[in-house]
Design an enzyme around this catalytic site. Structure first.
Site, short mmCIF file in Angstrom:
data_model
loop_
_atom_site.label_atom_id
_atom_site.label_comp_id
_atom_site.label_asym_id
_atom_site.label_seq_id
_atom_site.Cartn_x
_atom_site.Cartn_y
_atom_site.Cartn_z
N LYS B 78 0.82 -1.22 -0.10
CA LYS B 78 0.11 0.05 -0.04
C LYS B 78 1.02 1.25 -0.04
CE LYS B 78 -4.08 1.97 2.50
NZ LYS B 78 -4.89 1.93 3.59
N SER B 153 -9.86 1.66 2.57
CA SER B 153 -8.98 2.40 1.75
C SER B 153 -7.85 1.44 1.04
CB SER B 153 -8.17 3.52 2.31
OG SER B 153 -7.34 3.01 3.56
N SER B 177 -10.16 -0.59 6.69
CA SER B 177 -9.41 -0.27 5.49
C SER B 177 -8.71 -1.48 4.83
CB SER B 177 -8.66 0.71 5.54
OG SER B 177 -9.19 2.06 5.46
#
Lengths: 98, 469
Positions: B78, B153, B177
């Site tokens: 990420k 996210s 997330s």
């Protein structure tokens, strides 16, 4: 409690964010709506809460973690403006130009 | 090479048996990315050459007989986790050209294993959002239906693994997330116990909530990654002391039934009940429990999180790194840089956080929220006196369509079942539990298990039962 009116412009100045007028107008509608939702926690009785168990202090030795200057170049290379081994900034106190 | 059912465990076996090399495996994933990512947009950047070099180094480790669980395993990262020398932007214009000056501890651990880093994945800007629609660089699409969001996210990480463009990925979970995108893409996602995995080198969002964790195809793979990532780190003062490994035998699963009374899609609830039946058939006692304060979690979260956001993101000021918009005074450098660099949701949360912390309002909002958070934490403590884990759907509905939740409160509601675990600091896992149909497309649904502090192994054990069904 909020009375439904929030001065978004003042908040933006506090948060150091430039907000365009049209976004300001939208936020003036959205933020009170969000506040009405989060205000629902007022109904919860919190009189009997205590500090969570298991908290502990976290300390580290009071000594230099690394040699002085070991990371200087790497960190300074990320700065938008530099002068030698310093980050350069705009003058903090300045006289308004006439 | 068929990547569609490949797991870390199977790749480990095949690599060590020399059925294929780490370079072959990495090339297979790079080809998959070249073929599919144009439609999915899971990656913000792919490091093909470096990945091949890392794969060759992994092959040397395997040849020398020093392979470890993740040696040669291709992983996606990420965009808010730092890798030295690599751009890390948190999908924000304010950090678009920022190059990380050090490795996150999680990254250092993967490097020590000889893992292969395929690239950095798309996300909602600074991890604020549940769809990747808040990325400054365009959204990621759900591989199960490209008209729909992949969740967020960590949506890029989820889509990369779901579309076989990575064998596993790292995400971060502040209010769901990792788990919500895992649920929306048919993966396993783990939010570890607060403090179990070092956050050193993770860009902070809500510091009392954030955790790094894995997105993987199976519970077994999530366990392999967690075992590598976990552990005390002196560089993160919230890192927990190391504890002895446990081998629990969980027997009881609790269901906070009142919390499910409304708002959950009927077929999603059906899949949830089916997973509970699976657990009953496997010998678990499933019983209803009362956690009366859970419904307040979302409101508490949307006070605590913006408050922490507004303080954490004060560091992005155009002075030390990242975007800097030239202006006449230092004050204008701040305001113009932050105005130009942050997207609408980030600005909204900073302003909301500034409000709930401001003089005259902090008692009614922030301090009250902290007190209610303690009440919610007590609900969990009481529940874990009688059950080994708590079950909830990960989300109330399957993946929604792009643009469907333009009202911020509707988007926030997506987190209703995931935020309680972050508020209490307890671990939670989302495991795939079947699909529901929307407009002719089969969309995955997630089954969430929440455990007491440090009980990841309990979640893996129960999760494996759900997975078998």
């Amino acid at each position: 409690m909020s009375d439904g009116k929030v001065d978004i412009g003042a908040l933006a100045r506090l948060a150091r964010i430039e907000v365009a007028p049209e976004e300001l107008a939208r936020l003036e509608k959205e933020i009170p709506g969000i506040l009405r939702f989060i205000e629902t926690i007022q109904s919860v009785d919190t009189s009997s809460t205590s500090m969570p168990k298991g908290l502990r202090n976290v300390m580290r030795a009071d000594e230099a973690p690394h040699e002085s200057g070991a990371h200087t170049e790497k960190l300074l290379s990320a700065a938008p403006m530099r002068e030698g081994d310093r980050i350069a900034v705009k003058q903090v106190i300045s006289r308004k130009k006439k | 090479m068929d990547l569609s059912n490949l797991t870390i465990a199977e790749a480990r076996r095949a690599l060590d048996a020399r059925e294929y090399s780490a370079l072959d495996l990495t090339n297979a994933y790079l080809e998959s990315i070249a073929e599919k990512d144009i439609d999915i947009h899971a990656y913000l950047e792919v490091w093909a050459d470096a990945a091949r070099a890392e794969a060759r180094a992994a092959d040397a480790m395997i040849a020398a007989g020093t392979s470890q669980p993740l040696t040669g395993i291709p992983i996606a990262i990420k965009d808010n986790i730092l890798i030295e020398g690599r751009v890390a932007s948190s999908a924000s214009h304010i950090l678009e050209h920022y190059t990380a000056s050090y490795d996150a501890t999680a990254i250092a651990k993967l490097k020590a294993q000889g893992a292969v880093f395929l690239g950095r994945t798309n996300m909602d800007e600074f991890a604020m959002g549940s769809s990747t629609e808040n990325s400054a660089f365009g959204p990621t699409k759900n591989p199960h239906d490209t008209a729909r969001i992949p969740g967020g996210s960590s949506g890029g990480s989820a889509a990369a693994v779901a579309a076989c463009m990575a064998l596993a990925a790292l995400g971060s979970d502040t209010g769901g997330s990792i788990r919500q995108p895992a649920a929306h893409t048919g993966l396993v996602g783990l939010k570890p116990t607060y403090g179990a995995v070092s956050r050193f080198g993770l860009m902070p969002m809500g510091s009392s909530l954030d955790q790094i964790g894995p997105l993987a195809r199976t519970v077994g793979d999530a366990r392999i990654l967690f075992d590598v990532l976990k552990g005390n780190d002196p560089k993160d003062s919230t890192s927990l002391p190391d504890t002895e490994a446990q081998s629990p035998t969980p027997k009881t699963v609790g269901v906070p039934r009142d919390f499910l009374a409304e708002g959950v899609d009927a077929d999603v609830l059906q899949m949830f009940e089916a997973a509970l039946d699976t657990l009953r058939a496997a010998g678990y006692a499933v019983r209803d429990i009362s956690m009366p304060h859970l419904p307040h979690s979302l409101a508490v979260y949307y006070i605590v999180c913006p408050a922490e956001v507004s303080t954490n993101l004060a560091r992005y000021d155009g002075i030390r790194y990242g975007l800097s918009v030239p202006a006449d005074s230092i004050g204008e450098v701040y305001t113009k840089t932050r105005g130009a660099g942050f997207g609408p949701e980030v600005r909204r949360r900073i302003l909301l956080g500034t409000f709930v912390l401001s003089s005259g309002y902090a008692d009614a909002y922030y301090r009250k929220a902290r007190a209610v958070r303690d009440v919610i934490r007590n609900d969990f403590a009481r529940a874990f006196e009688s059950v080994d884990a708590i079950a909830l759907p990960t989300t109330a509905s399957p993946a929604f369509k792009f643009g469907e939740k333009s009202d911020p409160l509707a988007m926030y509601a997506e987190d209703i079942f995931s935020v309680p675990a972050n508020l209490a600091g307890v671990p939670a896992i989302s495991v795939p539990s079947g699909t529901v149909e929307r407009e002719g497309k089969k969309l995955p649904v997630g089954f969430q298990l929440i455990g007491a502090h440090g009980s990841e192994e309990t979640l893996f054990k129960i999760g494996e039962q759900v997975e078998k069904a």
